[in-house]
Design a protein around this motif. Structure first.
Motif, PDB file in Angstrom:
ATOM      1  N   THR A  79       0.854  -1.174   0.000  1.00 38.89           N
ATOM      2  CA  THR A  79       0.000   0.000   0.000  1.00 38.89           C
ATOM      3  C   THR A  79       0.895   1.231   0.000  1.00 38.89           C
ATOM      4  N   PRO A  80       0.486   2.266  -0.696  1.00 41.08           N
ATOM      5  CA  PRO A  80       1.317   3.471  -0.737  1.00 41.08           C
ATOM      6  C   PRO A  80       1.535   4.034   0.672  1.00 41.08           C
ATOM      7  N   LYS A  81       2.754   4.384   0.940  1.00 41.34           N
ATOM      8  CA  LYS A  81       3.100   4.962   2.235  1.00 41.34           C
ATOM      9  C   LYS A  81       4.216   5.963   1.982  1.00 41.34           C
ATOM     10  N   SER A  82       4.156   7.043   2.633  1.00 37.13           N
ATOM     11  CA  SER A  82       5.181   8.068   2.465  1.00 37.13           C
ATOM     12  C   SER A  82       6.522   7.548   2.976  1.00 37.13           C
ATOM     13  N   LEU A  83       7.578   7.804   2.215  1.00 42.73           N
ATOM     14  CA  LEU A  83       8.910   7.387   2.652  1.00 42.73           C
ATOM     15  C   LEU A  83       9.303   8.059   3.960  1.00 42.73           C
ATOM     16  N   THR A  84       8.833   9.265   4.164  1.00 42.64           N
ATOM     17  CA  THR A  84       9.199   9.973   5.401  1.00 42.64           C
ATOM     18  C   THR A  84       8.545   9.337   6.622  1.00 42.64           C
ATOM     19  N   GLY A  85       7.452   8.600   6.426  1.00 41.35           N
ATOM     20  CA  GLY A  85       6.778   7.955   7.545  1.00 41.35           C
ATOM     21  C   GLY A  85       7.306   6.551   7.832  1.00 41.35           C
ATOM     22  N   MET A  86       8.294   6.090   7.042  1.00 37.26           N
ATOM     23  CA  MET A  86       8.818   4.736   7.222  1.00 37.26           C
ATOM     24  C   MET A  86       9.976   4.720   8.196  1.00 37.26           C
ATOM     25  N   SER A  87      10.091   3.612   8.921  1.00 40.88           N
ATOM     26  CA  SER A  87      11.224   3.439   9.826  1.00 40.88           C
ATOM     27  C   SER A  87      12.441   3.037   8.998  1.00 40.88           C
ATOM     28  N   ASP A  88      13.624   3.081   9.631  1.00 42.96           N
ATOM     29  CA  ASP A  88      14.848   2.679   8.933  1.00 42.96           C
ATOM     30  C   ASP A  88      14.753   1.220   8.474  1.00 42.96           C
ATOM     31  N   LEU A  91      12.594   0.991   5.404  1.00 47.33           N
ATOM     32  CA  LEU A  91      13.306   1.493   4.227  1.00 47.33           C
ATOM     33  C   LEU A  91      14.325   0.478   3.731  1.00 47.33           C
ATOM     34  N   ARG A  92      15.050  -0.159   4.666  1.00 46.06           N
ATOM     35  CA  ARG A  92      16.024  -1.182   4.274  1.00 46.06           C
ATOM     36  C   ARG A  92      15.312  -2.353   3.585  1.00 46.06           C
ATOM     37  N   ALA A  93      14.165  -2.771   4.124  1.00 48.71           N
ATOM     38  CA  ALA A  93      13.408  -3.874   3.533  1.00 48.71           C
ATOM     39  C   ALA A  93      12.919  -3.495   2.139  1.00 48.71           C
ATOM     40  N   LEU A  94      12.525  -2.239   1.978  1.00 45.56           N
ATOM     41  CA  LEU A  94      12.058  -1.758   0.686  1.00 45.56           C
ATOM     42  C   LEU A  94      13.181  -1.781  -0.346  1.00 45.56           C
ATOM     43  N   LEU A  95      14.374  -1.393   0.084  1.00 43.49           N
ATOM     44  CA  LEU A  95      15.520  -1.377  -0.816  1.00 43.49           C
ATOM     45  C   LEU A  95      16.007  -2.790  -1.115  1.00 43.49           C
ATOM     46  N   GLY A  96      15.780  -3.720  -0.207  1.00 43.98           N
ATOM     47  CA  GLY A  96      16.119  -5.122  -0.429  1.00 43.98           C
ATOM     48  C   GLY A  96      17.546  -5.320  -0.880  1.00 43.98           C
ATOM     49  N   GLY A  97      17.709  -5.892  -2.065  1.00 42.71           N
ATOM     50  CA  GLY A  97      19.028  -6.258  -2.563  1.00 42.71           C
ATOM     51  C   GLY A  97      19.746  -5.173  -3.319  1.00 42.71           C
TER      52      GLY A  97
END
Length: 103
Positions: A79-88, A91-97
């Protein structure tokens, strides 16, 4: 370049949606044997020499009687979520590999 010039409309050939004459003839011939083939498949499903033959015959009968089964597709939807509202960690999980040159 062989054929028609670029930009000129295609002319001739079968009309869109019309049935190919050969396809129609083959379908008619196949339908003449349909009942006998289904009976043979039913016999093989029940009395085939190997389990592999029985399963293949069962599958063919079911495919024709109920249609082929759909291939399941696994998908994960974020689901869309603001990057500024994400925890570190998020963000790491989103960036993955993705490799970072800073690390």
């Amino acid at each position: 370049m062989a054929g028609r010039k670029a930009g000129t409309p295609k002319t001739g050939g079968r009309r869109k949606g019309s049935v190919n004459k050969t396809t129609s003839e083959v379908r008619t011939l196949a339908q003449q044997h349909g009942a006998a083939v289904i009976e043979r498949l039913a016999h093989l499903a029940l009395h085939g020499e190997t389990e592999q033959v029985q399963v293949a015959a069962c599958k063919e009968i079911l495919d024709r009687g109920y249609g082929k089964s759909l291939t399941p597709v696994a998908a994960s939807i974020m689901t869309p979520k603001s990057l500024t509202g994400m925890s570190d960690d998020e963000l790491r999980a989103l960036l993955g590999g993705i490799d970072s040159e800073d690390e």
